[in-house]
Design an enzyme around this catalytic site. Structure first.
Site, short mmCIF file in Angstrom:
data_model
loop_
_atom_site.label_atom_id
_atom_site.label_comp_id
_atom_site.label_asym_id
_atom_site.label_seq_id
_atom_site.Cartn_x
_atom_site.Cartn_y
_atom_site.Cartn_z
CG ASN A 1 1.42 -4.94 -1.13
OD1 ASN A 1 2.20 -4.63 -1.88
ND2 ASN A 1 0.30 -4.46 -0.56
CG HIS B 1 -3.67 -2.81 -0.66
ND1 HIS B 1 -3.70 -1.96 0.20
CD2 HIS B 1 -2.87 -3.98 -0.06
CE1 HIS B 1 -2.92 -2.13 1.20
NE2 HIS B 1 -2.61 -3.20 1.13
CD GLU C 1 -1.39 0.81 1.71
OE1 GLU C 1 -0.86 0.35 0.56
OE2 GLU C 1 -1.24 0.36 2.77
CD GLU D 1 -4.08 -6.96 3.31
OE1 GLU D 1 -2.82 -7.19 3.39
OE2 GLU D 1 -4.15 -5.90 2.51
CB SER E 1 0.69 -5.46 11.92
OG SER E 1 0.47 -3.94 11.69
C1 PEP Z 1 -0.44 -4.82 3.36
O1 PEP Z 1 -0.27 -3.47 3.05
O2 PEP Z 1 -0.89 -5.60 2.71
C2 PEP Z 1 -0.18 -5.25 4.86
C3 PEP Z 1 -0.68 -6.04 5.05
O3 PEP Z 1 0.83 -3.98 5.24
P1 PEP Z 1 1.59 -4.46 6.76
O4 PEP Z 1 1.96 -6.01 6.84
O5 PEP Z 1 2.78 -3.59 6.59
O6 PEP Z 1 0.43 -4.26 7.71
#
Ligand code: PEP
Length: 251
Positions: A9, A96, A98, A167, A213
Site C-alpha cells: 500500500n 483502510h 486511515e 490491521e 509494521s
Molecule cells: C498499512 O497502511 O496498510 C500498513 C500496514 O502500514 P505499515 O506497514 O507502514 O504499518
C-alpha cells in the site's frame, strides 16, 4: 486452497516518475527471482494507468487504494471503480483505517464501495482492525466482528472474491507489530466468523492478510501462522529491498 499474498500500500507517497521507477525495479527484481506468493502493489490513482502496462501481470497485480461509493456523475474529485478497472488494475483496498478515520468512511459507505468494486471485477482488499483503546479494553474481537458484518450482506459467491486484511490500527506505521500469537488468535477468530456465516469451505478459501509494521525481520514469524496468509505492507512497500524481503518470507 487460499492464496498467500503480499500486497503493498503505497499510500500518498511517490510522484508519478518515482512510482514508475519503483514498479519497474520491483518487476525486474521479481522477474529475476520469482516469488512464492501472489504480489500486489496498490498505488495512488494517477499511477495506475502507467504502472499496469509495465509490470508482468502474471507476477504482480496492481490495485488502487480506494474507489468511490457512487457509480458515476457529479462527484467532483472522486474516482469510480469502473475507472480503476479501466486502467487494467485488478484490486482495490477498501476500509483502510486511515480512510475510516480521516475521511469518515462508514460501514454503509464501505458496503457500497465493496459492491461497486465487485460489480467491476475488482478484488477488494477489505481492511478491519481495532484501535489501541479497543485492544486495551480487550474489545478487538467485537470490533472486527462489527466491521466484518458490513460485508456479510454479500452472497457467498461475492464474499469469496474478497481478500481480508486484519490491521490493528495501533500497529500501522508505528513500528509496533502484533505478536505472532496475537495475529494468529484474531485471524483464527475472523476465519471462524466467516465459517459461521458462509460455511467452512468459504472460510478456508479466504485469504486473511496481516498489516501493521510488517518488515523483513518479522514477516516470516507472522506468516508462519496457519491463519495468516500474507501481509498488507505500508512503509516497507516503498523500498524494493524491504518489500522483497517480506515476499521472501514465503520461500
Ligand atoms: C498499512 O497502511 O496498510 C500498513 C500496514 O502500514 P505499515 O506497514 O507502514 O504499518
Amino acid at each position: 486452497m487460499r492464496k498467500n499474498i503480499v500486497a503493498g500500500n503505497w499510500k500518498m507517497n511517490k510522484n508519478l516518475q518515482e512510482g514508475i521507477a519503483l514498479a519497474k525495479e520491483l518487476n525486474e527484481t521479481l522477474a529475476a527471482d520469482k516469488p512464492n506468493c501472489d504480489v500486489v502493489i496498490c498505488t495512488p490513482f494517477i499511477h495506475l494507468a502507467s504502472v499496469t502496462p509495465i509490470v508482468d501481470k502474471a507476477v504482480i497485480g496492481v490495485g488502487a487504494e480506494n474507489c468511490a461509493d457512487k457509480v458515476s456523475g457529479a462527484y467532483t474529485g472522486e474516482v469510480s471503480a469502473e475507472m480503476v478497472a479501466s486502467t487494467g488494475a485488478e484490486y482495490v483496498i477498501l476500509g483502510h483505517s486511515e480512510r475510516r478515520a480521516y475521511y469518515h468512511e462508514t460501514v454503509e459507505i464501505l458496503e457500497e464501495k465493496v459492491k461497486l468494486a465487485l460489480a467491476n471485477n475488482l478484488k477488494p482488499i477489505f481492511c478491519i482492525g481495532e484501535v489501541l483503546e479497543e485492544r486495551e479494553a480487550n474489545k478487538q474481537n467485537e470490533v472486527v466482528a462489527t466491521q466484518l458484518a458490513s460485508v456479510f450482506s454479500l452472497s457467498a459467491e461475492d464474499f469469496s472474491k474478497i481478500i481480508l486484511a486484519y490491521e490493528p490500527v495501533w500497529a500501522i506505521g508505528t513500528g509496533k507489530t502484533a505478536t505472532a500469537e496475537q495475529a494468529q488468535e484474531i485471524h483464527a477468530f475472523i476465519r471462524s466468523l466467516i465459517a459461521d456465516k458462509y460455511g467452512k469451505e468459504v472460510a478456508e478459501n479466504t485469504s486473511i492478510l496481516y498489516g501493521g509494521s510488517c518488515k523483513p525481520s518479522n514477516a516470516k514469524e507472522l506468516f508462519a501462522n496457519p491463519d495468516v496468509d500474507g501481509g498488507l505492507i505500508g512503509g516497507a512497500a516503498l523500498k524494493v529491498v524491504d518489500f522483497k524481503g517480506i515476499i521472501d518470507a514465503f520461500k
